[in-house]
Write a protein that holds these residues in place. Structure first.
Motif, PDB file in Angstrom:
ATOM      1  N   PHE A   1     -41.025  -6.648  39.628  1.00 54.90           N
ATOM      2  CA  PHE A   1     -40.702  -7.837  40.411  1.00 54.90           C
ATOM      3  C   PHE A   1     -39.468  -8.549  39.847  1.00 54.90           C
ATOM      4  O   PHE A   1     -38.648  -9.089  40.581  1.00 54.90           O
ATOM      5  N   ALA A   2     -39.328  -8.543  38.487  1.00 56.05           N
ATOM      6  CA  ALA A   2     -38.266  -9.300  37.825  1.00 56.05           C
ATOM      7  C   ALA A   2     -36.952  -8.519  37.733  1.00 56.05           C
ATOM      8  O   ALA A   2     -35.970  -9.057  37.259  1.00 56.05           O
ATOM      9  N   GLN A   3     -36.915  -7.292  38.130  1.00 56.31           N
ATOM     10  CA  GLN A   3     -35.697  -6.497  37.995  1.00 56.31           C
ATOM     11  C   GLN A   3     -34.553  -7.134  38.796  1.00 56.31           C
ATOM     12  O   GLN A   3     -34.711  -7.460  39.967  1.00 56.31           O
ATOM     13  N   TYR A   4     -33.398  -7.298  38.108  1.00 54.04           N
ATOM     14  CA  TYR A   4     -32.271  -8.012  38.717  1.00 54.04           C
ATOM     15  C   TYR A   4     -31.461  -7.052  39.585  1.00 54.04           C
ATOM     16  O   TYR A   4     -31.158  -5.928  39.189  1.00 54.04           O
ATOM     17  N   ASP A   5     -31.070  -7.527  40.763  1.00 55.27           N
ATOM     18  CA  ASP A   5     -30.265  -6.733  41.689  1.00 55.27           C
ATOM     19  C   ASP A   5     -28.974  -7.484  41.971  1.00 55.27           C
ATOM     20  O   ASP A   5     -28.947  -8.445  42.751  1.00 55.27           O
ATOM     21  N   ALA A   6     -27.880  -7.064  41.323  1.00 54.79           N
ATOM     22  CA  ALA A   6     -26.590  -7.753  41.455  1.00 54.79           C
ATOM     23  C   ALA A   6     -26.064  -7.690  42.880  1.00 54.79           C
ATOM     24  O   ALA A   6     -25.486  -8.657  43.385  1.00 54.79           O
TER      25      ALA A   6
END
Length: 419
Positions: A23-28
């Motif tokens: 859920f916390a994975q960052y997507d630039a």
């Protein structure tokens, strides 16, 4: 707790941890999409929020293409706010730092448009054409950033100075070991000074003392700091210390003579140390005889001696030195005139005063007031000394040296009256 329960709890914890990480994975790319959508709302009430978000996004060292778009969007936000100078700086930053991006050429075009329309750029066509040409040259990120700072400085806009200071700080943060860090530090200090942020400027110049003690820019930084300390911050004691440091540690630098002159100026005008000022001016004249400040120093010495110390002989010597050693200086005639007035008004030596007035026409025959000076010499002889013969000699000089001048007719009338 049974082993079965403990096993179930462990599995649940692992699943929860995995879900949180997923859920916390960052997507630039997704964030950029969000920022793009936020910009497309064109809501001026969100301008400051959007600028902050875009700056944070750009500073995360993302892919150059993503950072370039964020920088470009910042420029567009400034442009929509009507802050053309900040928009120009942001467009130029896109063009210089992201030359290979899809936004570089569009930023170059947008910057050119602002420069054509806004002051002071539209009066600097050649300068900003060169600036934009530099932006198109592919190079390293460090060189691009350095070129960007130099470009902003060359545009000489008062409204860009704080931007220069801010971006210079950013350069130091990103490239602390770059060989040109001292140049950037100077740019930062100069920008604060031009923005009239004098306390920040003084500290920024001092920064070079601490971080770049071997820099060739140190004489300039110290001299400029000394001037700011006395002229803008009123700290004359500190200014005298810094300026003296320039004259001793950097005696061979191009700023040494200016620092020596400023020592005299501070003591004369700020600390009211007339005799101390005389010492500093004399040191300038003797140590740096070719300095552009020498004649001004001699005038100051004459004024101190005449007005404060009542030493008319020393004052006259200073005026004589100007004419004897710096005759080509356009202020030589002024020195002779002041000497004549000193002799006439304070020393009461009318005969010598007349000689000094006459000397102006002799040494500076092209001086526009030369005929008037001869008439003044004649008037002193006629009215104060009752020496009509000498007065006639001076009137005759007007007629012979300046026969076509309007004062020649006045001299002829005076001669006729004497006869």
């Amino acid at each position: 707790m049974t082993s079965r329960v403990r096993g179930f709890s462990h599995v649940l914890a692992v699943l929860l941890f995995c879900n949180v990480r997923a859920f916390a994975q960052y997507d630039a790319a997704q964030e950029l999409s969000f920022l793009r959508d936020a910009y497309n709302r064109h809501d001026k009430n969100l301008s400051e929020y959007l600028l902050g978000e875009l700056a944070q996004y750009r500073n995360r060292n993302l892919e150059p293409a993503q950072a370039a778009e964020a920088q470009f969007l910042m420029a567009k936000v400034y442009e929509e706010k009507g802050e053309k100078h900040l928009a120009l700086a942001a467009f130029l930053k896109t063009a210089f730092l992201y030359q290979q991006s899809n936004w570089a050429q569009e930023s170059n075009t947008a910057a050119r448009k602002i420069m054509l329309e806004e002051e002071p750029y539209k009066r600097q066509t050649e300068k900003w054409s060169a600036v934009l040409a530099e932006a198109a040259t592919p190079d390293s990120a460090t060189q691009g950033f350095f070129n960007y700072l130099e470009a902003l400085a060359r545009l000489e806009s008062a409204k860009l100075q704080l931007e220069i200071a801010q971006h210079a700080a950013e350069f130091h943060a990103n490239f602390p070991n770059d060989a040109r860090a001292d140049i950037v530090a100077r740019r930062r200090a100069d920008a604060y000074a031009k923005a009239e942020k004098y306390r920040e400027a003084a500290l920024s110049y001092l920064r070079l003392d601490y971080l770049y003690p071997e820099s060739a820019l140190l004489p300039y930084a110290r001299y400029t700091r000394g001037v700011i300390l006395t002229k803008e911050l009123g700290d004359h004691k500190a200014a005298l210390e810094v300026l003296a440091q320039v004259t001793t540690v950097h005696a061979q630098s191009e700023y040494a003579s200016s620092a020596q002159f400023m020592l005299g100026e501070v003591k004369r005008e700020k600390t009211k140390d007339a005799r101390g000022a005389l010492v500093e001016y004399r040191k300038l004249v003797d140590t740096y005889p070719a300095s552009e400040h020498v004649v001004a120093a001699l005038f100051a010495m004459a004024a101190i001696n005449a007005n404060e110390l009542k030493d008319y002989t020393a004052a006259l010597a200073a005026y004589d030195e100007i004419v004897a050693k710096h005759q080509a200086d356009k202020r030589g005639s002024e020195a002779l005139e002041k000497a004549a007035e000193l002799l006439k008004d304070k020393a009461g030596d009318f005969n010598k005063a007349a000689e000094y007035y006459a000397k102006i026409a002799e040494v500076y025959p092209l001086y526009e007031k030369a005929p008037d000076m001869l008439l003044k010499a004649a008037a002193l002889c006629e009215e104060k000394l009752q020496d009509t013969k000498k007065a006639a000699d001076y009137y005759n000089l007007v007629v012979s040296k300046f026969p076509e001048h309007k004062k020649a007719e006045e001299a002829r009338k005076k001669l006729a009256k004497l006869q």
